[in-house]
Every structure is written in structure tokens, then in C-alpha cells.
Design a protein around this motif. Structure first.
Motif, PDB file in Angstrom:
ATOM      1  N   GLU A  87       0.827  -1.204   0.000  1.00  0.00           N
ATOM      2  CA  GLU A  87       0.000   0.000   0.000  1.00  0.00           C
ATOM      3  C   GLU A  87       0.867   1.262   0.000  1.00  0.00           C
ATOM      4  O   GLU A  87       0.461   2.299  -0.501  1.00  0.00           O
ATOM      5  N   ASP A  88       2.039   1.168   0.619  1.00  0.00           N
ATOM      6  CA  ASP A  88       2.880   2.360   0.754  1.00  0.00           C
ATOM      7  C   ASP A  88       3.970   2.418  -0.301  1.00  0.00           C
ATOM      8  O   ASP A  88       4.778   3.340  -0.318  1.00  0.00           O
ATOM      9  N   ASN A  90       4.299   2.938  -3.596  1.00  0.00           N
ATOM     10  CA  ASN A  90       4.423   4.080  -4.499  1.00  0.00           C
ATOM     11  C   ASN A  90       4.969   5.305  -3.813  1.00  0.00           C
ATOM     12  O   ASN A  90       5.836   5.992  -4.340  1.00  0.00           O
ATOM     13  N   SER A  91       4.399   5.577  -2.628  1.00  0.00           N
ATOM     14  CA  SER A  91       4.821   6.796  -1.950  1.00  0.00           C
ATOM     15  C   SER A  91       6.267   6.675  -1.489  1.00  0.00           C
ATOM     16  O   SER A  91       7.018   7.645  -1.545  1.00  0.00           O
ATOM     17  N   TYR A 205     -20.258 -17.704   3.910  1.00  0.00           N
ATOM     18  CA  TYR A 205     -20.174 -16.888   2.703  1.00  0.00           C
ATOM     19  C   TYR A 205     -20.232 -17.781   1.480  1.00  0.00           C
ATOM     20  O   TYR A 205     -19.680 -18.877   1.480  1.00  0.00           O
ATOM     21  N   PRO A 263     -18.850 -10.843   1.892  1.00  0.00           N
ATOM     22  CA  PRO A 263     -18.920  -9.928   3.037  1.00  0.00           C
ATOM     23  C   PRO A 263     -18.438  -8.523   2.705  1.00  0.00           C
ATOM     24  O   PRO A 263     -17.463  -8.351   1.981  1.00  0.00           O
ATOM     25  N   ARG A 264     -19.113  -7.510   3.249  1.00  0.00           N
ATOM     26  CA  ARG A 264     -18.658  -6.124   3.121  1.00  0.00           C
ATOM     27  C   ARG A 264     -17.687  -5.790   4.246  1.00  0.00           C
ATOM     28  O   ARG A 264     -17.648  -6.481   5.261  1.00  0.00           O
ATOM     29  N   GLY A 265     -16.947  -4.716   4.058  1.00  0.00           N
ATOM     30  CA  GLY A 265     -16.077  -4.219   5.125  1.00  0.00           C
ATOM     31  C   GLY A 265     -14.909  -5.133   5.450  1.00  0.00           C
ATOM     32  O   GLY A 265     -14.451  -5.186   6.586  1.00  0.00           O
ATOM     33  N   GLU A 270      -7.615 -10.015   4.770  1.00  0.00           N
ATOM     34  CA  GLU A 270      -8.422 -10.882   5.635  1.00  0.00           C
ATOM     35  C   GLU A 270      -9.143 -11.988   4.873  1.00  0.00           C
ATOM     36  O   GLU A 270      -9.714 -12.889   5.486  1.00  0.00           O
ATOM     37  N   VAL A 407      -1.117   4.377 -12.409  1.00  0.00           N
ATOM     38  CA  VAL A 407      -1.196   4.632 -10.967  1.00  0.00           C
ATOM     39  C   VAL A 407      -2.521   5.321 -10.623  1.00  0.00           C
ATOM     40  O   VAL A 407      -3.233   4.924  -9.700  1.00  0.00           O
ATOM     41  N   ASP A 411      -5.833   3.745  -8.623  1.00  0.00           N
ATOM     42  CA  ASP A 411      -6.357   4.478  -7.472  1.00  0.00           C
ATOM     43  C   ASP A 411      -7.857   4.747  -7.642  1.00  0.00           C
ATOM     44  O   ASP A 411      -8.653   4.490  -6.744  1.00  0.00           O
ATOM     45  N   LYS A 415     -11.237   2.707  -5.682  1.00  0.00           N
ATOM     46  CA  LYS A 415     -12.292   3.424  -4.962  1.00  0.00           C
ATOM     47  C   LYS A 415     -13.654   3.092  -5.544  1.00  0.00           C
ATOM     48  O   LYS A 415     -14.632   2.923  -4.807  1.00  0.00           O
ATOM     49  N   ASP A 419     -16.797   1.276  -3.612  1.00  0.00           N
ATOM     50  CA  ASP A 419     -18.143   1.827  -3.561  1.00  0.00           C
ATOM     51  C   ASP A 419     -19.164   0.803  -4.050  1.00  0.00           C
ATOM     52  O   ASP A 419     -20.240   0.671  -3.467  1.00  0.00           O
ATOM     53  N   ASN A 422     -19.810  -1.588  -1.449  1.00  0.00           N
ATOM     54  CA  ASN A 422     -20.593  -1.027  -0.350  1.00  0.00           C
ATOM     55  C   ASN A 422     -22.008  -0.631  -0.751  1.00  0.00           C
ATOM     56  O   ASN A 422     -22.728  -0.028   0.036  1.00  0.00           O
ATOM     57  N   THR A 424     -23.079   1.106  -3.761  1.00  0.00           N
ATOM     58  CA  THR A 424     -23.349   2.116  -4.784  1.00  0.00           C
ATOM     59  C   THR A 424     -23.695   1.399  -6.093  1.00  0.00           C
ATOM     60  O   THR A 424     -23.063   0.408  -6.434  1.00  0.00           O
TER      61      THR A 424
END
Lengths: 445, 303
Positions: A87-88, A90-91, A205, A263-265, A270, A407, A411, A415, A419, A422, A424
Motif C-alpha cells: 500500500e505504501d 508508491n509513496s 459466505y 462480506p462487506r467491510g 483478511e 497509478v 487508485d 475506490k 463503492d 458497499n 453504490t
């Protein structure tokens, strides 16, 4: 206190090395033998050198046997490994390559980011260094390592995906166990129905995706509906994620979560536990979780091909990691890095031979034999997996979108996928994503 | 006669020495302010006027205010501004109100009030990332909080995964940590109020409400101002929960400016837009803090 001392000592050591390599560079820079060879000059003749390797593919303890073998074979080169969370990554690269010219010498490159890294000036040209690479690695990996006609990375690892199923949960629901034969690939529609049946019969599930919100694993859904990789145009800089195929694929994906089959979230890290714990009927994921599942003797599982949509073409995730060289590396360091790259990707089948357990196929053709011979695949629950993976890599593997804007693309898409997960509406989320992509890619036009 | 002596040579040396001492004592602070505050801001201002391909090692070109122009045309930037303001308008008054109520309650002679104070303060001793992960697990759709709701026969809530609830969930998380912390400052402020005032109010026959509004609140103005400003600043730059739990989602509802700045700067390797956005955030915070000073600090001069 101990940490303090260690840091200080390492600092002093580094400073010493810098002084040493400067002295060496002054003495040895006019060595003509160092140029134009397919076999890069080893640091052997020019005294000890330390190279810093930033990696996101392997944890430090996993890669250490490979580094030890390298340092045994090349005693003058020390490789310092820094493990960075994906996750880190690129930065970290952005900060360490832009600000400190010699902080990182060699680093992992996530294959779809090759074009972007190249455009950023993060990658040294390796075309002259490894002219014969095509003989050693699989064509997909080579394609991913090439920008235009320049070779810019050393591919060392690729990947494929399979679908695991929990045999006990499927049997309890009276669902026939799927075959590992690619010719008998299930459709997503069939899997959805069977997952629902399994859930009604007691599975917590129905179906869980390994990389639950990542383009890597979700791109094949859109390919399979005919929606394409997500962008078109000359440099793949025109977003194309609101076509019928994309909406169909992600309406379906969103429905898995709306209906409680998935499952959401839940974070990517995990998901394997959910299958390993025996709660999940179908788990679409990498072969790299195999050893974790095999370790659980009570888990009755089997493998099947990555499904496709009814009437759609089959597509499977692929791609993995290459090594990139900091273009600011001095000659001495560049030579040592090239030696290391060759060791990782070419020499005697590459890095794979030094790992005790291989999670994914190496890009090196000779080395991939070792992957397929892995002990984990001899477990009876893994029956048919080797032929399946070979077949997928040869026929259905789909590289991720190759664009300088990858990149930003990843990103934005991550997202959008979150959504959709979740709740949308897929069409809305993809419409937002397309607008965001137009904005994010404006600078490349 | 005093005017004579203050201009005399000895007094001048003394003043000179005093000035030197003042400079010596102030120097470290001034140096730190310059290095840690003014220089980064100046760097950000410089970066905001430049543009280059993301992450490119080639030197960026000077583009004047173009970066701001692009930023102000971006729909997602304005959404970020909106969400940041909404979050702060809700979270700051709420946190301070609860902190004040708790502070007043715990300065009464309650049994074991030291224990309660410790318990309420404790969450702020946990690192923010730790609290974030705990709440992330606690509020997840199949987490323990929903388990309890389910047991009680109520509908489960999506919390961080719903665009309608993510701000409320962030407020719960931030307040769980913040309330205890700010309460401590307010307790100190309450203890500073001389009992004489309360005795006088009591003799004059003021009830508890009247005492609170006429004695406690006015006497507490200074600590309240500090808490309000510091809390606002802390919440404007709240980052870890967004980074760890939502990534700005769902539907960009938690894409607060601070996270967007990080995302543009580091994930997308675009320090130029990121710096421009940072300056916007800074300006926004300065305006809000000035308003807060006006509201709560104005009558200080009259005291």
C-alpha cells in the motif's frame, strides 16, 4: 539504546562505503571491459559494494535465502533488503527516488506500473544490458517489462488465479464438485447459484474474491463481458469503464455483496482466512494461498478454473513483479545491480530455486518448472492444478491495462470497486470513476 | 527622577543585556518556527506554482497560478472541501460540549471521580492508529457492535461502509479519543475558578443553571478558547482513520482535505496539486481560527 547504536553503526558503515565507492569510481571508471556485454560485469573485480533493494513482493524473511545465495555467489556485493508494504510502495519510491539520488538502487516494480515509472524517469534502460532476455522468460512477462522497444525492467515473477471450492460445503448443498479442466469452466452465473445454495445449506459466505477491491482480479470480469481493459486510445488514456460490458460485470459483482454472498467491510489481507477457516464455499484467488489451505488438514477443498460469464471469453489475472534500477545509480552500483538482476531473473532459472516454497510462477521458463513441482501441489486436494495453471498462463492470461496513467487508474478504480462493494449502483460508481479518470489523466494528454 | 535614571548609561547596558538575554532565550524557538513552520509553508507555496508529470525526476516548470486554476475546477476538490467543513462543523461543537459536560460532572464530588476521569482519558493514551483499527473492527458490518444490535433485535448498521453513515462513524471514533483529552484541560480550567465566586453566587441564591451560565462559563472562556482552537485544528488534519479505514470513501464522503492532500501528493506522486490544496486547507483553518478568537476571545480586553 540498542536501536540507536545500530542505526549509528549502519550510518557509519554506509558513509564508509560511499567513500570507498567514490575512491573506486575514481580508479576504475575507465575500464572498457565493463561495457557492451550481455553478461554484466560483476562487482567482483572492483571491491565490495552494498546495494539497497526495496521490495514489496516478499517479506524480508522470505527473500533472505535468495539474497544469501546471491551474496555467497558474489561475495563482494552486499544486498540490503528493505521490505515495504504494498500500500505504501508508491509513496516510498516517490520519496526515495526523487529526493535522495542513491537511497534505493534496485526495487520491485509492479508490472502494470512499468509505463508510469518509465515516464517518471524512475527506470534505467536495460536494453543493452540484457539483449537476450526473450530466451529466458515467458512472453507475457517480457511484454510487461518492455516500454516501446526498450527493456526497462527485469521480470522475475508472474501469476495466475484459480478458484478454490470447499468440497464439504458444496456436498452439503448437493452441488456437484467442479472440475479442474479448463474445458469445463463454470460460468459466473452458475457459480452464483451454487454459492447461494451452499449458503442456504450452512456456508457463512458463498463466494469471496481474494483481491476483493483490486483491478488485478476484477479486470477479467470486464474482459469476459466484452467490456475491455478500461481504456482505449493511442496510449490507453481514454477511459472506457462505462460501457455495457463493464456495467454488466460490476452489476453482478455488486449483487454478490448486496445479496450477502460476499462480506462487506473486509480488507484484502483478511480474505484467505475466511476460506482457510472453512466458512466460504468458493474462493477466487491466487495459488499462493495453497500452503495455507493445505496446512489445514480438515479443510476439504479442490480447485477449478477462474470462471467466465455465460457466452463471454475466459480471462484470468496475470502479471507480477519485475526489478527496476534507479537511473541515478553510479556505474559501480549499476554493474552490481545488473549482476543482481541477472541472478534473480536469468541465472540457472533465477531466484525461484532458492525459495523453499514458491507461491507464484517465476517469469523464468526454467525456473517455472520448480514452481510446478512444488510439494504443495502434490497434495491430493490440489489435483489438476498444475495443468490448469499452465493452461491459463498460456491461453487466458490478460495483462493489466498498459498505460502511463496506471497509478491514477488503479487508485480511481479501487475506490470505484469499494463503492460498488458497499452498495453504490455500479453504473453510478463507474460514471464517477470515468469522470475522475478524465480529470486525473488530463496532465498526460 | 526615574526618567533620568532610565536613560543613564548603566540602565542602557542593563537594557542591552536584557535584550540579549531575550534573544538568546527566544532563538531556539524562533529557529524551530522558521525551520518547521515557515520554511515548509514557503516550500509548499513554491511547489504550488510548479507543475510536472507525477513523480517525474525532471525539474518541474513554473506555471504560476495554473495549478490552483485546475484545482478549483475539480469537482472532487470541492466535494473534499464540503465534506471537511461538514465534518468539522459537527465534530468540534459536539466534542467540546461532551468534554465540558464531563468536566463539570467530574469536578462535582462524585464517588471515585479519579477513576472515571482516568477511564475517560484513557482512549487518548492509545495511539490513533490503534483506536482506529479497534473501531474499524468494532463497527464493521459483521462486527461486535452490529452483533449487539442484532441481539437487541435492532437492524444492523453499515457504519463506515455507508456513504450516509461514514461521517457519523468518524465522529464517534474521533470523539471517543478526543473527548477525554479535552476534558482534562477543561477540568484544570474549572479547578482554577476561585470558590469565592461560587460562594457569592450561592449567597445570592443562584441555582445550578444560573451559576453555570453566569460563573462557570465566563470564567472558563480562556481554556474553552484553547480547547476549541486546538480541537478544530486537530480535526481539520485528521488523517489516520481515513487512511486506514475508508480511503476517502464510500462515494468520497470521507475524502477530507488532509487525506486528499496525502493521496495526491504520495499515492499519485503529484506534489504540486497537493501543495496547492495544502495552502487552501491552511487558509481555511486560519479563517476559522480567527472567527473562533473573535467569538470567544473578544471580551478578554475588557476584563
Amino acid at each position: 539504546m540498542a536501536i540507536h547504536n545500530g542505526v549509528t553503526r549502519r550510518f557509519a558503515f554506509r558513509a564508509g562505503l560511499v567513500a570507498l565507492s567514490l575512491a573506486l569510481a575514481a580508479c576504475g571508471s575507465s575500464d572498457p571491459a565493463a561495457e557492451g556485454e550481455s553478461d554484466p560485469p560483476a562487482g567482483d573485480s572492483s571491491g565490495p559494494i552494498t546495494i539497497t533493494y526495496a521490495g514489496a513482493a516478499y517479506a524480508a524473511d522470505q527473500i533472505q535465502p535468495v539474497l544469501d545465495a546471491f551474496m555467497d555467489a558474489h561475495p563482494d556485493i552486499t544486498v540490503e533488503y528493505e521490505s515495504v508494504p504494498f500500500e505504501d510502495f508508491n509513496s516510498v519510491l516517490a520519496a526515495r527516488l526523487s529526493n535522495a539520488s542513491d537511497a534505493i538502487d534496485v526495487f520491485d516494480v509492479d508490472m502494470p506500473r512499468t509505463d508510469a515509472y518509465m515516464a517518471r524517469g524512475w527506470l534505467a534502460d536495460l536494453t543493452q544490458t540484457f539483449p537476450d532476455l526473450a530466451e529466458s522468460v515467458d512472453p507475457g512477462s517480457l511484454e510487461a517489462a518492455t516500454v516501446g522497444d526498450q527493456l526497462v525492467t527485469m521480470p522475475y515473477q508472474t501469476s495466475t488465479n484459480i478458484m478454490y471450492y470447499n468440497a464439504s460445503l458444496l456436498e452439503a448443498a448437493g452441488v456437484p464438485l467442479p472440475s479442474a479442466d479448463p474445458a469445463e469452466r463454470l460460468t459466473w452465473e452458475e457459480v452464483t447459484e451454487q454459492a447461494r445454495a451452499a449458503q442456504e445449506a450452512g456456508a457463512q459466505y458463498g463466494i469471496v474474491f481474494d483481491q476483493i477491491d483490486r483491478y488485478y482480479q476484477l479486470e477479467p470480469l470486464a474482459i469476459s463481458t466484452g467490456g475491455g481493459p478500461g481504456a482505449t486510445g493511442e496510449s490507453n488514456l481514454e477511459p472506457d469503464v462505462t460501457n455495457e460490458g463493464w456495467i454488466k460485470a460490476f452489476d453482478w459483482y455488486g449483487s454478490l455483496f448486496a445479496d450477502g454472498l460476499s462480506p462487506r467491510g473486509v480488507a484484502v489481507a483478511e480474505t484467505p482466512e475466511m476460506f482457510a477457516a472453512g466458512q466460504t464455499a468458493f474462493y477466487v484467488g491466487g495459488p499462493w494461498w495453497g500452503s495455507m489451505f493445505v496446512d489445514n488438514a480438515d479443510l476439504q477443498f479442490g480447485v477449478a478454473p477462474f470462471p467466465a460469464f455465460e457466452g463471454g471469453e475466459p480471462a484470468t489475472p496475470t502479471g507480477g513483479w519485475s526489478l527496476g534500477m534507479n537511473p541515478k545509480a553510479d556505474e559501480e552500483t549499476a554493474a552490481a545491480v545488473a549482476t543482481f538482476m541477472k541472478f534473480m531473473g536469468v541465472d540457472d532459472g533465477g531466484y525461484a530455486q532458492y525459495l523453499t516454497a514458491l507461491a507464484v510462477p517465476p517469469s523464468n521458463l526454467e525456473g517455472s518448472g520448480k514452481f510446478y513441482d512444488s510439494e504443495v501441489f502434490t497434495d491430493s486436494r490440489f489435483a489438476g492444478v498444475v495443468d490448469l495453471m499452465k493452461d491459463e498462463l498460456a491461453n487466458t492470461a490478460t495483462l493489466r491495462l498498459q498505460t502511463v496513467g496506471y497509478v491514477e487508474f488503479e487508485d480511481v478504480m479501487t475506490k470505484a470497486f469499494s463503492d460498488i462493494i458497499n452498495g453504490t449502483d455500479a453504473a453510478d460508481a463507474l460514471k464517477t470513476a470515468e469522470a475522475d479518470l478524465v480529470e486525473a489523466w488530463a496532465k498526460f494528454q | 527622577m526615574s526618567t533620568m535614571s532610565s536613560t543613564g548609561p548603566r540602565a542602557r547596558t542593563r537594557r542591552h543585556r536584557n535584550a540579549l538575554a531575550a534573544v538568546a532565550f527566544l532563538a531556539p524557538t524562533l529557529a524551530l518556527i522558521i525551520v518547521l513552520r515557515i520554511m515548509p509553508t514557503a516550500t509548499a507555496a513554491g511547489d504550488a506554482m510548479r507543475s510536472g508529470l507525477p513523480g517525474s525526476l525532471a525539474p518541474p516548470e513554473f506555471v504560476g497560478l495554473e495549478v490552483f486554476g485546475r484545482l478549483f475546477q475539480s469537482e472532487s476538490f470541492w466535494q473534499s472541501v464540503r465534506q471537511t467543513l461538514v465534518f468539522n462543523l459537527l465534530v468540534n461543537p459536539l466534542q467540546i460540549l461532551i468534554a465540558l459536560l464531563l468536566a463539570v460532572l467530574l469536578t462535582r464530588n462524585l464517588p471515585a471521580s479519579g477513576l472515571w476521569r482516568t477511564l475517560i482519558f484513557l482512549p487518548s493514551a492509545v495511539p490513533l492508529a490503534g483506536s482506529t483499527i479497534i473501531w474499524g473492527i468494532g463497527l464493521r458490518p459483521e462486527g461486535p457492535v452490529n452483533g449487539l444490535l442484532d441481539l437487541a433485535g435492532m437492524t444492523t448498521q453499515p457504519c463506515f461502509t455507508s456513504p450516509d453513515q461514514v461521517i457519523a462513524s468518524m465522529i464517534i471514533l474521533a470523539s471517543w479519543i478526543g473527548v477525554g483529552y479535552w476534558m482534562v484541560f477543561l477540568i484544570a480550567g474549572l479547578k482554577d475558578i476561585s470558590p469565592v465566586y461560587y460562594e457569592a453566587a450561592c449567597i445570592d441564591g443562584a441555582g445550578p443553571l444560573r451559576t453555570f451560565f453566569s460563573i462557570t462559563l465566563p470564567m472558563l472562556r480562556r481554556p474553552l478558547l484553547f480547547v476549541l482552537v486546538a480541537d478544530t485544528v486537530a480535526n481539520f488534519v485528521l488523517f489516520a482513520p481515513v487512511h486506514i479505514l475508508t480511503g476517502g470513501g464510500p462515494e468520497k464522503q470521507s475524502n477530507f482535505l488532509m487525506y486528499d492532500i496525502y493521496n495526491r501528493g504520495y499515492q499519485l506522486s503529484d506534489p504540486y496539486t497537493s501543495s496547492a490544496e495544502l495552502l487552501v486547507l491552511l487558509a481555511l483553518m486560519i479563517v476559522i481560527v480567527i472567527v473562533q478568537f473573535r467569538l470567544l476571545g473578544s471580551s478578554d480586553a475588557g476584563e
